[in-house]
Design a protein around this motif. Sequence first.
Motif, PDB file in Angstrom:
ATOM      1  N   ARG A  97      14.883   6.187  -1.206  1.00  0.00           N
ATOM      2  CA  ARG A  97      15.734   6.098  -0.017  1.00  0.00           C
ATOM      3  C   ARG A  97      14.892   5.879   1.237  1.00  0.00           C
ATOM      4  NH1 ARG A  97      20.153   4.191  -0.577  1.00  0.00           N
ATOM      5  NH2 ARG A  97      20.513   4.849   1.574  1.00  0.00           N
ATOM      6  N   TYR A  98      13.748   6.520   1.317  1.00  0.00           N
ATOM      7  CA  TYR A  98      12.874   6.343   2.474  1.00  0.00           C
ATOM      8  C   TYR A  98      12.423   4.886   2.585  1.00  0.00           C
ATOM      9  CZ  TYR A  98       8.523   6.158   5.083  1.00  0.00           C
ATOM     10  OH  TYR A  98       7.536   5.778   5.960  1.00  0.00           O
ATOM     11  N   LEU A  99      11.953   4.327   1.473  1.00  0.00           N
ATOM     12  CA  LEU A  99      11.473   2.943   1.507  1.00  0.00           C
ATOM     13  C   LEU A  99      12.607   1.973   1.826  1.00  0.00           C
ATOM     14  CD1 LEU A  99       9.083   2.973  -1.585  1.00  0.00           C
ATOM     15  CD2 LEU A  99       8.417   2.780   0.819  1.00  0.00           C
ATOM     16  N   ALA A 100      13.773   2.191   1.226  1.00  0.00           N
ATOM     17  CA  ALA A 100      14.913   1.297   1.461  1.00  0.00           C
ATOM     18  C   ALA A 100      15.386   1.369   2.911  1.00  0.00           C
ATOM     19  CB  ALA A 100      16.058   1.649   0.515  1.00  0.00           C
ATOM     20  N   SER A 101      15.258   2.538   3.535  1.00  0.00           N
ATOM     21  CA  SER A 101      15.711   2.713   4.920  1.00  0.00           C
ATOM     22  C   SER A 101      14.726   2.141   5.925  1.00  0.00           C
ATOM     23  CB  SER A 101      15.931   4.201   5.227  1.00  0.00           C
ATOM     24  OG  SER A 101      16.937   4.747   4.396  1.00  0.00           O
ATOM     25  N   ASN A 102      13.455   2.072   5.538  1.00  0.00           N
ATOM     26  CA  ASN A 102      12.423   1.695   6.500  1.00  0.00           C
ATOM     27  C   ASN A 102      11.818   0.319   6.270  1.00  0.00           C
ATOM     28  OD1 ASN A 102      11.734   4.219   8.328  1.00  0.00           O
ATOM     29  ND2 ASN A 102      12.144   4.994   6.272  1.00  0.00           N
ATOM     30  N   HIS A 103      12.131  -0.303   5.115  1.00  0.00           N
ATOM     31  CA  HIS A 103      11.545  -1.610   4.816  1.00  0.00           C
ATOM     32  C   HIS A 103      12.634  -2.536   4.249  1.00  0.00           C
ATOM     33  CE1 HIS A 103       7.422  -0.224   5.451  1.00  0.00           C
ATOM     34  NE2 HIS A 103       7.753   0.862   4.783  1.00  0.00           N
ATOM     35  N   GLU A 152       0.830  -1.199   0.000  1.00  0.00           N
ATOM     36  CA  GLU A 152       0.000   0.000   0.000  1.00  0.00           C
ATOM     37  C   GLU A 152       0.868   1.254   0.000  1.00  0.00           C
ATOM     38  OE1 GLU A 152      -3.496   2.116   2.715  1.00  0.00           O
ATOM     39  OE2 GLU A 152      -2.913   0.026   3.071  1.00  0.00           O
ATOM     40  N   GLU A 153       1.949   1.236   0.777  1.00  0.00           N
ATOM     41  CA  GLU A 153       2.816   2.408   0.866  1.00  0.00           C
ATOM     42  C   GLU A 153       3.540   2.658  -0.456  1.00  0.00           C
ATOM     43  OE1 GLU A 153       5.901   4.407   4.069  1.00  0.00           O
ATOM     44  OE2 GLU A 153       5.380   2.285   4.246  1.00  0.00           O
ATOM     45  N   VAL A 154       4.049   1.584  -1.063  1.00  0.00           N
ATOM     46  CA  VAL A 154       4.708   1.726  -2.357  1.00  0.00           C
ATOM     47  C   VAL A 154       3.715   2.210  -3.406  1.00  0.00           C
ATOM     48  CG1 VAL A 154       5.905   0.508  -4.218  1.00  0.00           C
ATOM     49  CG2 VAL A 154       6.480   0.002  -1.846  1.00  0.00           C
ATOM     50  N   GLY A 155       2.500   1.662  -3.352  1.00  0.00           N
ATOM     51  CA  GLY A 155       1.473   2.072  -4.300  1.00  0.00           C
ATOM     52  C   GLY A 155       1.127   3.542  -4.187  1.00  0.00           C
ATOM     53  N   GLN A 156       1.223   4.092  -2.976  1.00  0.00           N
ATOM     54  CA  GLN A 156       0.937   5.505  -2.784  1.00  0.00           C
ATOM     55  C   GLN A 156       2.088   6.382  -3.281  1.00  0.00           C
ATOM     56  OE1 GLN A 156      -1.803   6.932  -1.790  1.00  0.00           O
ATOM     57  NE2 GLN A 156      -2.955   5.103  -1.244  1.00  0.00           N
ATOM     58  N   SER A 161      12.483  -5.583   3.161  1.00  0.00           N
ATOM     59  CA  SER A 161      12.117  -6.334   1.959  1.00  0.00           C
ATOM     60  C   SER A 161      12.274  -5.470   0.715  1.00  0.00           C
ATOM     61  CB  SER A 161      10.682  -6.865   2.059  1.00  0.00           C
ATOM     62  OG  SER A 161       9.763  -5.808   2.314  1.00  0.00           O
ATOM     63  N   PHE A 162      11.970  -4.180   0.825  1.00  0.00           N
ATOM     64  CA  PHE A 162      12.160  -3.277  -0.318  1.00  0.00           C
ATOM     65  C   PHE A 162      13.651  -3.091  -0.593  1.00  0.00           C
ATOM     66  CE2 PHE A 162      12.733   0.824  -2.355  1.00  0.00           C
ATOM     67  CZ  PHE A 162      11.784   0.790  -3.354  1.00  0.00           C
ATOM     68  N   ALA A 163      14.446  -2.916   0.462  1.00  0.00           N
ATOM     69  CA  ALA A 163      15.891  -2.771   0.288  1.00  0.00           C
ATOM     70  C   ALA A 163      16.483  -4.012  -0.367  1.00  0.00           C
ATOM     71  CB  ALA A 163      16.555  -2.518   1.639  1.00  0.00           C
ATOM     72  N   ASN A 164      16.013  -5.194   0.036  1.00  0.00           N
ATOM     73  CA  ASN A 164      16.516  -6.438  -0.563  1.00  0.00           C
ATOM     74  C   ASN A 164      16.157  -6.526  -2.040  1.00  0.00           C
ATOM     75  OD1 ASN A 164      17.642  -7.326   1.831  1.00  0.00           O
ATOM     76  ND2 ASN A 164      15.849  -8.532   2.428  1.00  0.00           N
ATOM     77  N   LEU A 165      14.929  -6.118  -2.379  1.00  0.00           N
ATOM     78  CA  LEU A 165      14.507  -6.152  -3.778  1.00  0.00           C
ATOM     79  C   LEU A 165      15.382  -5.224  -4.623  1.00  0.00           C
ATOM     80  CD1 LEU A 165      12.420  -7.010  -5.958  1.00  0.00           C
ATOM     81  CD2 LEU A 165      11.116  -4.973  -5.318  1.00  0.00           C
ATOM     82  N   MET A 166      15.653  -4.038  -4.126  1.00  0.00           N
ATOM     83  CA  MET A 166      16.461  -3.089  -4.881  1.00  0.00           C
ATOM     84  C   MET A 166      17.923  -3.533  -4.958  1.00  0.00           C
ATOM     85  SD  MET A 166      14.535  -0.789  -6.175  1.00  0.00           S
ATOM     86  CE  MET A 166      13.357  -2.128  -6.421  1.00  0.00           C
ATOM     87  N   THR A 167      18.402  -4.218  -3.913  1.00  0.00           N
ATOM     88  CA  THR A 167      19.757  -4.789  -3.966  1.00  0.00           C
ATOM     89  C   THR A 167      19.837  -5.844  -5.057  1.00  0.00           C
ATOM     90  OG1 THR A 167      20.133  -4.366  -1.614  1.00  0.00           O
ATOM     91  CG2 THR A 167      21.539  -6.011  -2.664  1.00  0.00           C
ATOM     92  N   ASP A 168      18.803  -6.662  -5.157  1.00  0.00           N
ATOM     93  CA  ASP A 168      18.752  -7.676  -6.215  1.00  0.00           C
ATOM     94  C   ASP A 168      18.727  -7.020  -7.592  1.00  0.00           C
ATOM     95  OD1 ASP A 168      18.742  -9.655  -4.317  1.00  0.00           O
ATOM     96  OD2 ASP A 168      16.578 -10.018  -4.415  1.00  0.00           O
ATOM     97  N   PHE A 169      17.986  -5.932  -7.716  1.00  0.00           N
ATOM     98  CA  PHE A 169      17.919  -5.222  -8.990  1.00  0.00           C
ATOM     99  C   PHE A 169      19.283  -4.662  -9.371  1.00  0.00           C
ATOM    100  CE2 PHE A 169      17.597  -0.908 -10.851  1.00  0.00           C
ATOM    101  CZ  PHE A 169      17.245  -1.280 -12.142  1.00  0.00           C
ATOM    102  N   LEU A 170      19.980  -4.055  -8.410  1.00  0.00           N
ATOM    103  CA  LEU A 170      21.307  -3.494  -8.678  1.00  0.00           C
ATOM    104  C   LEU A 170      22.282  -4.597  -9.071  1.00  0.00           C
ATOM    105  CD1 LEU A 170      23.284  -1.155  -8.716  1.00  0.00           C
ATOM    106  CD2 LEU A 170      23.604  -1.460  -6.247  1.00  0.00           C
TER     107      LEU A 170
END
Length: 200
Positions: A116-122, A24-28, A124-133
């Motif tokens: 940066r906000y999502l990666a710092s606070n979640h 929901e937060e990402v969707g917003q 699972s989001f940080a892991n997804l973006m690490t996988d993308f990088l």
Amino acid sequence: MHKPTESLQLLLTAVKGFSSPLREEVGQILRPSVFPKGSILLHAGQVASSLYVIEKGIIRAYKPMANLSDMTTTWMAGEGEIACATESFYFRKPAAEILETLEECTVYSIAYQDFRYLASNHLSFANLMTDFLAAALAGCERRVELMKTVPVEARIDRYLTDRFYPCFLRKVPDHYIASYLGTTPSTFSRRLTQVNGRRT
């Protein structure tokens, strides 16, 4: 804030590891946009301020050259993929590439500050973006190795059997694909004719 579209909700639901509150937060945060064909999303020398999740359309990156015929397509991204000038976005460096839409594109963008906000606070989001990088860096390494070790006809054959080729067929001009593969439009066209001839 805006209400996430149905297609975005489906996309976020498909992402493993995302809890309902995070979806929901990402969707917003993700912002829907429609860009006409030929839109420049990022100019060389700018610092990338957003990454884009493509719902519909194709985006390519290319390096500007003094001679327009020598422009090199470095990557292309289609539906369901993330388009981003990775080094510029992550490390806040001026981009060496131009990002351009090859057809009308419907995308969802996320600004760097929200990222940066999502990666710092979640986590699972940080892991997804690490996988993308990691995938982006691995893709660069594979491309360099491909150019160094694989003959041009084999590069073309490999591209034609890639799972994304049907998505790009008749949508991406042959000379863009040729530049991506490090060959000339005439060589690509000739090989394409040969391969299609074997299939009939």
